[in-house]
Design an enzyme around this catalytic site. Structure first.
Site, PDB file in Angstrom:
ATOM      1  N   VAL A 115       0.758  -1.136   0.096  1.00 54.17           N
ATOM      2  CA  VAL A 115       0.021  -0.059   0.007  1.00 54.17           C
ATOM      3  C   VAL A 115       0.918   1.298  -0.037  1.00 54.17           C
ATOM      4  O   VAL A 115       0.391   2.279  -0.561  1.00 54.17           O
ATOM      5  CB  VAL A 115      -0.933  -0.043   1.315  1.00 54.17           C
ATOM      6  CG1 VAL A 115      -0.044   0.394   2.489  1.00 54.17           C
ATOM      7  CG2 VAL A 115      -1.995   1.152   1.026  1.00 54.17           C
ATOM      8  N   ALA A 138       1.732  -8.382   7.824  1.00 53.51           N
ATOM      9  CA  ALA A 138       1.322  -8.147   6.570  1.00 53.51           C
ATOM     10  C   ALA A 138       1.250  -6.492   6.238  1.00 53.51           C
ATOM     11  O   ALA A 138       1.216  -5.715   7.107  1.00 53.51           O
ATOM     12  CB  ALA A 138       0.202  -8.766   6.016  1.00 53.51           C
ATOM     13  N   CYS A 139       1.255  -6.304   5.010  1.00 53.94           N
ATOM     14  CA  CYS A 139       1.002  -4.936   4.510  1.00 53.94           C
ATOM     15  C   CYS A 139      -0.139  -4.132   5.405  1.00 53.94           C
ATOM     16  O   CYS A 139      -1.094  -4.820   5.471  1.00 53.94           O
ATOM     17  CB  CYS A 139       0.731  -4.722   2.753  1.00 53.94           C
ATOM     18  SG  CYS A 139       0.565  -3.445   2.387  1.00 53.94           S
ATOM     19  N   PRO A 140       0.005  -3.006   5.876  1.00 61.89           N
ATOM     20  CA  PRO A 140       1.082  -1.985   5.835  1.00 61.89           C
ATOM     21  C   PRO A 140       2.008  -2.167   6.929  1.00 61.89           C
ATOM     22  O   PRO A 140       2.824  -1.396   7.471  1.00 61.89           O
ATOM     23  CB  PRO A 140       0.589  -0.674   5.623  1.00 61.89           C
ATOM     24  CG  PRO A 140      -0.565  -0.715   6.971  1.00 61.89           C
ATOM     25  CD  PRO A 140      -1.312  -2.373   6.718  1.00 61.89           C
TER      26      PRO A 140
END
Lengths: 184, 83
Positions: free
Chosen positions: A168, B20-22
């Protein structure tokens, strides 16, 4: 008069620094699209808008996340997966040609109907649009977390020349540099 | 490339593996405060997207991206704090 001169120089220096900073942080002629739905209609719209913007020399960045990633799958490419990955793989559309419609799905009759109507009107198919997007330098950025969640591997995605795998943070960087950002 | 990175004197190491992202980017944001100016920060991440994320983030935050390499099932991402 002679007293003002150093002030002017100082002012010019400050202004130049501010202009430089503004220019550096100003959004460029970019368009960012967050592509999430994975629906045929939205995905077609994504690529038509992307190509229109590319015609205006805009740099176009498409951030593919969640359901939309299935539209980048190449059914000819087979990869090894764990059980959950296989389950997801079987349930998700195997390629852009298998995408459902957001409306008028009609138990699977909707998408081929839309495709044939579009063909009748000489509108380009999604696959042709994707090829043109590649030609015009439209960039595709694929969300790695969604890939992990859905067990989709890089090796099963279409060959697209401007594709990378990001999180992101990269999408934020893209839309900070864009005058426009939409979600599809 | 990875030999040069391995030889670096790392001031702060951030282990963001398994998040995991972010996650990795947020861990990096938290840890950069503890990194001295000119110091090297190494982020360990099991999310491949971290590589390009940290490249872009470093550029925007005016830090210097140094490189990355794949370790045993995860990535080591190096950046230098400048300013």
């Amino acid at each position: 008069m002679s007293e003002e001169k150093p002030n002017l120089e100082e002012m010019i220096k400050q202004l130049t620094a501010r202009v430089d900073e503004l220019e550096e942080n100003a959004p460029g002629d970019n368009l960012s699209l967050g592509v999430i739905s994975g629906d045929l209609d939205y995905t077609i719209a994504t690529f038509i808008i992307a190509l229109g913007a590319a015609a205006y020399d805009m740099q176009v960045d498409l951030f593919f996340t969640f359901w939309a990633i299935a539209s980048l799958r190449d059914p000819k490419k087979k990869v090894k997966k764990d059980f959950l990955g296989k389950m997801f793989g079987a349930m998700l559309p195997a390629s852009s040609k298998k995408l459902p419609l957001s409306k008028m799905q009609m138990m699977g009759m909707g998408p081929p109907m839309i495709r044939s109507v579009m063909k009748m009107h000489k509108a380009k198919s999604l696959e042709e649009l994707m090829k043109e997007a590649a030609e015009f330098g439209v960039r595709i950025h694929v969300c790695t977390m969604s890939m992990d969640v859905m067990g989709i591997k890089k090796e099963e995605l279409i060959d697209y020349p401007h594709m990378d795998f990001v999180g992101v943070g990269s999408f934020v960087d893209m839309f900070q540099n864009s005058k426009q950002c939409w979600f599809m | 490339m990875s030999e040069e990175l391995k030889a670096l004197d790392v001031a702060v190491e951030v282990d963001a593996r398994g998040t995991a992202c972010p996650g990795p980017l947020l861990e990096a944001k938290r840890a950069i405060a503890d990194c001295p100016d000119g110091g090297v920060m190494c982020i360990l991440s099991s999310d491949e997207g971290t590589i390009i994320d940290v490249q872009r983030w470093s550029k925007k935050m005016k830090h210097e991206y140094l490189g990355d390499y794949e370790d045993d099932g995860y990535w080591r991402v190096f950046m230098k704090k400048t300013a």
